[in-house]
Design an enzyme around this catalytic site. Structure first.
Site, mmCIF file in Angstrom:
data_model
loop_
_atom_site.group_PDB
_atom_site.id
_atom_site.type_symbol
_atom_site.label_atom_id
_atom_site.label_comp_id
_atom_site.label_asym_id
_atom_site.label_seq_id
_atom_site.Cartn_x
_atom_site.Cartn_y
_atom_site.Cartn_z
ATOM 1 N N ASP A 1 -6.178 -3.680 0.968
ATOM 2 C CA ASP A 1 -4.939 -3.569 0.191
ATOM 3 C C ASP A 1 -4.114 -4.867 0.200
ATOM 4 O OD1 ASP A 1 -4.874 -1.816 2.819
ATOM 5 O OD2 ASP A 1 -2.866 -2.651 2.655
ATOM 6 N N GLU B 1 -4.604 -4.341 19.113
ATOM 7 C CA GLU B 1 -3.603 -4.450 18.040
ATOM 8 C C GLU B 1 -2.667 -3.246 18.008
ATOM 9 O OE1 GLU B 1 -5.520 -5.211 14.327
ATOM 10 O OE2 GLU B 1 -3.849 -4.438 13.165
ATOM 11 N N HIS C 1 -3.121 1.241 16.051
ATOM 12 C CA HIS C 1 -2.301 1.772 14.954
ATOM 13 C C HIS C 1 -0.974 2.367 15.408
ATOM 14 C CE1 HIS C 1 -5.125 0.887 11.824
ATOM 15 N NE2 HIS C 1 -6.085 1.550 12.409
ATOM 16 N N TRP D 1 2.729 6.065 13.207
ATOM 17 C CA TRP D 1 1.741 5.107 12.739
ATOM 18 C C TRP D 1 1.710 4.017 13.749
ATOM 19 C CZ3 TRP D 1 -2.356 4.412 10.313
ATOM 20 C CH2 TRP D 1 -2.645 5.127 9.158
ATOM 21 N N ASP E 1 -7.833 -1.702 17.109
ATOM 22 C CA ASP E 1 -6.512 -1.403 16.548
ATOM 23 C C ASP E 1 -6.071 -0.010 16.999
ATOM 24 O OD1 ASP E 1 -4.253 -1.154 14.970
ATOM 25 O OD2 ASP E 1 -5.219 -1.876 13.139
ATOM 26 N N ARG F 1 0.523 -10.819 13.212
ATOM 27 C CA ARG F 1 -0.364 -10.161 12.243
ATOM 28 C C ARG F 1 0.164 -10.170 10.807
ATOM 29 N NH1 ARG F 1 -4.704 -8.783 11.279
ATOM 30 N NH2 ARG F 1 -4.616 -6.526 11.045
ATOM 31 N N GLU G 1 -8.313 -11.535 9.202
ATOM 32 C CA GLU G 1 -8.980 -10.247 8.954
ATOM 33 C C GLU G 1 -9.597 -10.289 7.561
ATOM 34 O OE1 GLU G 1 -6.393 -6.830 8.868
ATOM 35 O OE2 GLU G 1 -8.063 -5.420 9.010
ATOM 36 N N GLU H 1 1.731 -6.430 11.512
ATOM 37 C CA GLU H 1 1.320 -6.341 10.108
ATOM 38 C C GLU H 1 2.372 -5.616 9.273
ATOM 39 O OE1 GLU H 1 -2.417 -4.341 10.744
ATOM 40 O OE2 GLU H 1 -1.626 -2.467 9.983
ATOM 41 N N HIS I 1 -14.588 -5.095 9.927
ATOM 42 C CA HIS I 1 -14.509 -3.804 10.608
ATOM 43 C C HIS I 1 -15.895 -3.201 10.819
ATOM 44 C CE1 HIS I 1 -10.231 -2.994 8.776
ATOM 45 N NE2 HIS I 1 -10.364 -4.208 9.278
ATOM 46 N N ASN J 1 0.814 -1.218 0.000
ATOM 47 C CA ASN J 1 0.000 0.000 0.000
ATOM 48 C C ASN J 1 0.849 1.271 0.000
ATOM 49 O OD1 ASN J 1 -2.345 1.465 0.075
ATOM 50 N ND2 ASN J 1 -2.843 1.009 2.213
ATOM 51 N N TYR K 1 -8.172 7.921 11.680
ATOM 52 C CA TYR K 1 -7.852 6.907 10.676
ATOM 53 C C TYR K 1 -8.622 5.614 10.956
ATOM 54 C CZ TYR K 1 -5.706 3.450 7.818
ATOM 55 O OH TYR K 1 -5.556 2.451 6.918
ATOM 56 N N ARG L 1 -13.940 -5.880 14.516
ATOM 57 C CA ARG L 1 -12.989 -4.850 14.932
ATOM 58 C C ARG L 1 -13.747 -3.539 15.047
ATOM 59 N NH1 ARG L 1 -7.845 -1.974 11.868
ATOM 60 N NH2 ARG L 1 -9.438 -0.535 11.160
HETATM 61 O O1 KDG Z 1 -1.976 -0.687 4.363
HETATM 62 C C1 KDG Z 1 -2.250 -0.781 5.721
HETATM 63 C C2 KDG Z 1 -3.642 -0.381 6.031
HETATM 64 O O2 KDG Z 1 -4.561 -1.127 5.309
HETATM 65 C C3 KDG Z 1 -3.969 -0.485 7.510
HETATM 66 O O3 KDG Z 1 -5.101 0.311 7.781
HETATM 67 C C4 KDG Z 1 -4.367 -1.822 7.915
HETATM 68 O O4 KDG Z 1 -4.157 -1.433 10.275
HETATM 69 C C5 KDG Z 1 -4.624 -2.078 9.348
HETATM 70 C C6 KDG Z 1 -5.432 -3.260 9.638
HETATM 71 O O5 KDG Z 1 -5.384 -3.709 10.761
HETATM 72 O O6 KDG Z 1 -6.084 -3.755 8.720
HETATM 73 MG MG MG Z 2 -3.826 -2.907 11.888
#
Ligand code: KDG
Ligand code: MG
Length: 405
Positions: free
Chosen positions: A319, A239, A215, A405, A213, A286, A342, A265, A124, A39, A161, A149
């Site tokens: 993505d 997360e 983030h 992030w 999450d 993740r 997910e 992730e 989500h 992404n 976000y 989530r």
């Molecule tokens: O490219 C990363 C994003 O898609 C991000 O938002 C993903 O935190 C993310 C999640 O848990 O899916």
């Molecule tokens: Mg995430």
């Protein structure tokens, strides 16, 4: 035994969002597909593959998946990194696809066969405030999801976000030549989120799995405080509480809370998970199968994690393409310590470009029984969706400082 690789090509398309894929063709006409989408850095992986990896694949034996992995990882001086590992992951997925097609079997059979009948998945639910979040939770429960989530807006912040402003699912990346900038306030978030998630738990009752999450936005002490505050909510996981590099400090979080932690992730190799797993600093890995070097490498991470009773819950936003989701599901069906996938869902056009045998029903996913990964790509349709730059937002504190992030 299949014939040698005669072509390796890169496909870039935008059915609803940008995707990159590799297509590997053998002399006897078998075609394997792998996801190479990273992404916001899509063209970097496309170039890595097209300019540096595809020429190396020509003439190789597609059946030698492990050897090809070693060749691309250990044979290359510059190891690791998201671009490299996404490129290797794409090739690996394509070779497993070919191996399955050559055998006439779905990939999960080649990995030892199913250890479960179907894979629990989460999606989500987002709302700009708590009532909107509860409506979104009701909506995803009506679609059968048992694991959700929950993300919500924060009073005083215009945008958060991962929270859609309308009813539709959010798209992680926004169009344009540069990321949009958003204001972030951790204190406001910490004041708001325990109450919002407690309201969700009260609304759904004890059974549905709830996830959240953060983030990467918290310090270790803030993460420990949040974990403690969320214990009554009985989360399935919390997360990405701290920035990705700060692995040692997860010890502090662990000392203060039993909230299950999911991390990784943005990690792409077993070495980034080594400490997290062997010190039991996390409960869930993740990593996405596409970003972490393919089925060959994520399988190794899963095996290490199994020893430490750590489970897998791979990344699956929009993505991570339907090809990678297929790879994740084949691995998941055959891996005992795979806990949850997910599943954010895809734009309709993405389902049309990437035909897939995997299917969603009743809160679960199954990879299907088509040979290989169970993916066919409509290349003519893909060509109609041209790449356009798009980026994840960046966040600044109220005083203008760029934050994590
Ligand atoms: O490219 C990363 C994003 O898609 C991000 O938002 C993903 O935190 C993310 C999640 O848990 O899916
Ligand atoms: Mg995430």
């Amino acid at each position: 035994m299949t014939d040698r690789i005669v072509a390796a090509e890169v496909l870039i398309t935008r059915p609803g969002r940008n995707y990159v894929a590799i297509k590997v063709t053998t002399a006897d006409g078998l075609v394997g597909w792998g996801d190479a989408t990273l992404n916001g850095r899509e063209l970097a992986v496309a170039s890595y593959l097209r300019d540096h990896v595809c020429p190396l694949l020509l003439g190789r034996d597609p059946a030698r998946i492990e050897d090809t992995w070693q060749y691309l990882y250990r044979g290359c001086y510059w190891r690791r990194g998201a671009v490299t590992m996404a490129g290797i992951g794409a090739v690996d997925l394509a070779l497993w696809d070919i191996k399955g097609k050559a055998a006439g079997m779905p990939v999960y059979q080649l990995l030892g066969g199913a250890v479960r009948d179907r894979i629990l998945c989460y999606t989500h639910a987002t709302g700009i405030d708590t009532p909107a979040l509860l409506d979104a939770v009701d909506e995803v429960r009506a679609r059968g999801f048992r694991a959700i989530r929950a993300q919500t807006g924060v009073p005083g912040l215009d945008k958060v976000y991962g929270v859609s402003s309308g009813g539709a699912a959010y798209e992680p990346a926004g169009p344009g030549l540069a990321p949009v900038e958003e204001i972030w306030d951790t204190d406001a978030y910490l004041r708001h989120i325990p109450g919002a998630l407690a309201a969700v738990r009260a609304h759904v009752g004890p059974e549905p799995a709830l996830l959240h999450d953060a983030h990467h936005r918290l310090t270790p002490n803030q993460a420990a405080r949040l974990g403690k505050a969320l214990e009554p909510v009985d989360l399935f996981w919390l997360e990405d509480v701290t920035p990705a590099e700060n692995q040692d400090m997860l010890r502090l979080v662990r000392r203060h809370t039993t909230v299950p932690l999911a991390i990784g992730e943005v990690f792409t190799t077993i070495w980034e998970f080594q400490q997290l797993i062997t010190e039991q600093l996390i409960d869930f890995v993740r990593a996405a199968v596409s970003h972490a070097g393919g089925i060959t490498h994520l399988r190794r991470i899963a095996a290490l994690a199994e020893v430490w009773q750590v489970r897998l819950g791979p990344h699956g936003p929009s993505d991570v393409s339907p090809i990678a989701l297929a790879g994740s599901l084949h691995l998941g069906l055959a891996t005992p310590n795979f806990a949850i996938q997910e599943y954010m869902g895809y734009h309709d056009a993405a389902h049309e470009v990437f035909w897939h045998s995997w299917r969603y029903a009743d809160g679960h996913l199954h990879p299907g029984d088509a040979p290989g990964l169970g993916i066919e790509v409509d290349e003519a349709l893909a060509a109609r969706f041209e790449y356009a730059p798009a980026y994840l937002p960046v966040a600044r504190c109220r005083d203008g400082t760029l934050t994590d992030w």
